[in-house]
Structure formats: structure tokens, C-alpha cells
Design a protein around this motif. Structure first.
Motif, PDB file in Angstrom:
ATOM      1  N   HIS A 122       5.955 -14.871   6.016  1.00 49.87           N
ATOM      2  CA  HIS A 122       5.924 -14.726   4.569  1.00 49.87           C
ATOM      3  C   HIS A 122       4.950 -15.696   3.924  1.00 49.87           C
ATOM      4  O   HIS A 122       4.913 -15.807   2.712  1.00 49.87           O
ATOM      5  CB  HIS A 122       7.321 -14.950   3.986  1.00 49.87           C
TER       6      HIS A 122
ATOM      7  N   HIS B 198       1.733 -16.535   2.634  1.00 50.48           N
ATOM      8  CA  HIS B 198       0.431 -16.057   2.212  1.00 50.48           C
ATOM      9  C   HIS B 198      -0.069 -17.044   1.178  1.00 50.48           C
ATOM     10  O   HIS B 198       0.311 -16.987   0.045  1.00 50.48           O
ATOM     11  CB  HIS B 198       0.518 -14.670   1.566  1.00 50.48           C
TER      12      HIS B 198
ATOM     13  N   PHE C  84      -2.086  -9.495   6.413  1.00 51.76           N
ATOM     14  CA  PHE C  84      -0.717  -9.173   6.044  1.00 51.76           C
ATOM     15  C   PHE C  84      -0.542  -7.714   5.642  1.00 51.76           C
ATOM     16  O   PHE C  84       0.528  -7.145   5.819  1.00 51.76           O
ATOM     17  CB  PHE C  84      -0.219 -10.125   4.962  1.00 51.76           C
ATOM     18  N   ASP C  85      -1.583  -7.084   5.130  1.00 52.76           N
ATOM     19  CA  ASP C  85      -1.505  -5.641   4.908  1.00 52.76           C
ATOM     20  C   ASP C  85      -1.305  -4.912   6.238  1.00 52.76           C
ATOM     21  O   ASP C  85      -0.542  -3.945   6.333  1.00 52.76           O
ATOM     22  CB  ASP C  85      -2.771  -5.118   4.225  1.00 52.76           C
TER      23      ASP C  85
ATOM     24  N   ALA D 250       2.435  -6.299   7.856  1.00 57.83           N
ATOM     25  CA  ALA D 250       3.653  -6.410   7.048  1.00 57.83           C
ATOM     26  C   ALA D 250       4.820  -5.642   7.636  1.00 57.83           C
ATOM     27  O   ALA D 250       5.954  -6.132   7.665  1.00 57.83           O
ATOM     28  CB  ALA D 250       3.384  -5.938   5.614  1.00 57.83           C
TER      29      ALA D 250
ATOM     30  N   GLY E  49       5.410 -12.740   0.503  1.00 59.68           N
ATOM     31  CA  GLY E  49       5.367 -11.975   1.725  1.00 59.68           C
ATOM     32  C   GLY E  49       6.344 -10.817   1.688  1.00 59.68           C
ATOM     33  O   GLY E  49       6.515 -10.149   0.670  1.00 59.68           O
ATOM     34  N   ILE E  50       7.030 -10.593   2.801  1.00 60.60           N
ATOM     35  CA  ILE E  50       7.964  -9.464   2.883  1.00 60.60           C
ATOM     36  C   ILE E  50       9.347  -9.827   2.352  1.00 60.60           C
ATOM     37  O   ILE E  50      10.253  -8.999   2.391  1.00 60.60           O
ATOM     38  CB  ILE E  50       8.064  -8.909   4.308  1.00 60.60           C
TER      39      ILE E  50
ATOM     40  N   ASP F 111       2.735 -11.420  -4.547  1.00 56.57           N
ATOM     41  CA  ASP F 111       1.858 -11.564  -3.388  1.00 56.57           C
ATOM     42  C   ASP F 111       0.623 -10.695  -3.596  1.00 56.57           C
ATOM     43  O   ASP F 111       0.695  -9.683  -4.306  1.00 56.57           O
ATOM     44  CB  ASP F 111       2.589 -11.136  -2.113  1.00 56.57           C
TER      45      ASP F 111
ATOM     46  N   SER G 159      -0.813  -9.159  -1.074  1.00 54.29           N
ATOM     47  CA  SER G 159      -0.767  -8.123  -0.045  1.00 54.29           C
ATOM     48  C   SER G 159       0.126  -6.976  -0.490  1.00 54.29           C
ATOM     49  O   SER G 159       1.347  -7.116  -0.567  1.00 54.29           O
ATOM     50  CB  SER G 159      -0.230  -8.714   1.272  1.00 54.29           C
TER      51      SER G 159
ATOM     52  N   SER H 172       2.748  -6.113   2.102  1.00 56.14           N
ATOM     53  CA  SER H 172       3.911  -6.995   2.098  1.00 56.14           C
ATOM     54  C   SER H 172       4.848  -6.679   0.946  1.00 56.14           C
ATOM     55  O   SER H 172       6.070  -6.639   1.113  1.00 56.14           O
ATOM     56  CB  SER H 172       3.456  -8.459   2.009  1.00 56.14           C
TER      57      SER H 172
ATOM     58  N   TYR I 154       8.749  -5.610   1.145  1.00 56.93           N
ATOM     59  CA  TYR I 154       9.706  -6.393   0.348  1.00 56.93           C
ATOM     60  C   TYR I 154      10.594  -5.467  -0.479  1.00 56.93           C
ATOM     61  O   TYR I 154      11.836  -5.552  -0.431  1.00 56.93           O
ATOM     62  CB  TYR I 154       8.910  -7.333  -0.550  1.00 56.93           C
TER      63      TYR I 154
END
Length: 259
Positions: free
Chosen positions: A18, A20, A41-42, A45, A87-88, A106, A108, A111, A115
Motif C-alpha cells: 500500500h 505509494h 501499482f496499476d 494492484a 494503495g489497496i 492514491d 493508482s 489500487s 480498494y
């Protein structure tokens, strides 16, 4: 977490599920860090928890330490939280039982999608949600929302422009609001914490010192600075060197003005 992210460091894997980092710098260096982080992260994720099974444990440990240090900040009926570089959502989910609401931010989109999908599946969507945005400290960001608490976990060592990032976060705090940052503490001997293979993604390969954190917090107009150690396992490499984490705290003055 929120705003502009930077790339995954090789610090504990759970952290990077998580983490970023949020860069607000300018120029080529900033763009490189942001793009590397966003792309990673894309792409990862939807499998971060599989790749980093300790991520949820890490989120719980971070929040437990924050609550141990600053229990008054966590009010289930009152505290509105921004989870920066979310993040997620491992830290957001750990925060949820102890606060009124959480908004994750975020850069991303992948992510953010994970989430929000997890929040919906767990029945938490009315309490926690994430948006994809790059925070720049400009008026009206996040629809003008202000927060009692802003958290940022395992992301500051990814950030190029620490001063600008901290000012942007301080601008989103309510008067007397609190910023809590959990990150890797610089070793007394100045040893590198982040392997050289990741230096193109992590600008603070030696971690962050108390003096650095005090400088950026106070430079953003935050008061009552404290930095306290927070022992965490080396999730990525249990046989590797011990890593020292910290929780840094800053409080926005009652007058509501930050630098």
C-alpha cells in the motif's frame, strides 16, 4: 498513498502493498518517480495481497502503534480520516473500526479500484472509500473536505518533494488536526536500507531521519512534533537486517493556518 505516488521500494513487502509515495516535486525526477510508481501499482494492484501476504498484518500493526501513541485522535463518532497514498486499503481497513470515516487517496487507479471493490465486498463502502487524485495543495481539493486525522504509512521514503507534500497534507487538516506518518527510520551509521536496484524508484534509500521529518513538519506549519520508534518485522526478508520504523506526529495550529 494519496496524490502523486512514487515507486515501490524493497522495504518490507507488506509496506509496499500500500506504499505509494506521494511526490509533489517538479521536473524530470519527479515525473520519473511518479510514473514508475503509478505503472507498478496499476499492474500489481489486483495481486498485491497474494504477492505480499503480510500486508494486512502490517496495516494492523501500524494502526495499533498509532492508537497506542495517540489514543485521543481516534474517535469512532467523530474522527474523519484521510489515508494518503492508500494503495489497496490495508491501512484504511485497519483504521475503520476506530474512526467515523476514511477517504483514501492514491494516484493508482488500479489500487483505488481494488480498494473500493474490497470495501463494497466487506460491507464497508459507507464508511471507507478511495479516490484517484494527485494532491497539489491547491484550494478546493477533495471538494474542499478537511480532516481530523491524516495518515501516511510506508510512503514518505518514496517522496521526492517532502516539503511540498507535507504542506499539501497540512492544508487538508482541520484546526488541531493531526498528521501521522509511519516510515523507515534512517540508521545511525547512515547505511542504505533500500537496495541499489530500487534507487531509481526510491529517493530516500537511507530512510528518513528525525531531523528531516521535524524540518518538513515544522516547515509546513505543524506544531507539537514528535517522532517515536515503532518496531516492525522485516517482512520482505526475515533473515535480513532489522528495520526500524517510526511514527511522526504533527498538529495543525488552532488558528488553522499552515505554512
Amino acid at each position: 498513498m494519496s496524490g502523486s505516488a512514487q515507486a515501490p521500494a524493497p522495504a518490507p513487502a507488506a509496506a509496499h502493498a500500500h506504499a505509494h509515495g506521494h511526490a509533489h516535486g517538479h521536473g524530470h525526477e519527479h515525473a520519473q518517480f511518479v510514473e514508475a510508481n503509478k505503472t507498478y501499482f496499476d499492474e500489481h494492484a489486483d495481486k498485491l495481497e497474494e504477492e505480499h501476504p503480510q500486508a494486512r498484518q502490517f496495516g494492523l500493526m501500524v494502526v495499533d502503534r498509532m492508537r497506542e501513541l495517540y489514543p485521543a485522535v481516534f474517535d469512532k463518532d467523530r474522527t474523519e480520516v484521510l489515508d494518503y497514498a492508500c494503495g489497496i486499503g490495508m491501512v484504511s481497513q485497519a483504521l475503520r473500526p476506530h474512526v467515523k470515516s476514511v477517504v483514501g487517496v492514491d494516484i493508482s487507479q488500479g489500487s483505488v479500484d481494488v480498494y473500493n471493490k474490497q470495501a463494497a465486498n466487506l460491507g464497508f463502502a459507507s464508511q471507507i472509500r478511495a479516490v484517484c487524485a494527485e494532491l497539489k495543495g491547491e484550494p478546493g481539493e477533495l471538494d474542499g473536505a478537511k480532516f481530523d486525522l491524516i495518515t501516511c504509512s510506508a510512503a514518505y521514503h518514496h517522496i521526492v518533494a517532502l516539503d511540498e507534500t507535507t504542506r499539501a497534507l497540512a492544508a487538508l487538516l482541520k484546526p488541531n488536526g493531526v498528521l501521522l506518518v509511519a516510515d523507515l527510520k534512517a540508521a545511525p551509521d547512515g547505511a542504505e536500507i533500500i537496495p541499489s536496484t530500487h534507487h531509481h524508484m526510491v529517493p530516500h534509500a537511507h530512510g528518513l531521519s528525525e531531523a528531516t521529518m521535524r524540518g518538513v513538519f515544522e516547515g509546513a506549519g505543524l506544531r507539537a512534533f514528535e517522532l517515536t520508534d515503532a518496531s516492525m518485522p522485516n517482512f520482505m526478508n526475515p533473515e535480513g537486517p532489522e528495520l526500524v520504523w517510526f511514527v511522526a506526529r504533527g498538529v495543525k495550529p488552532a488558528g488553522g493556518e499552515s505554512a
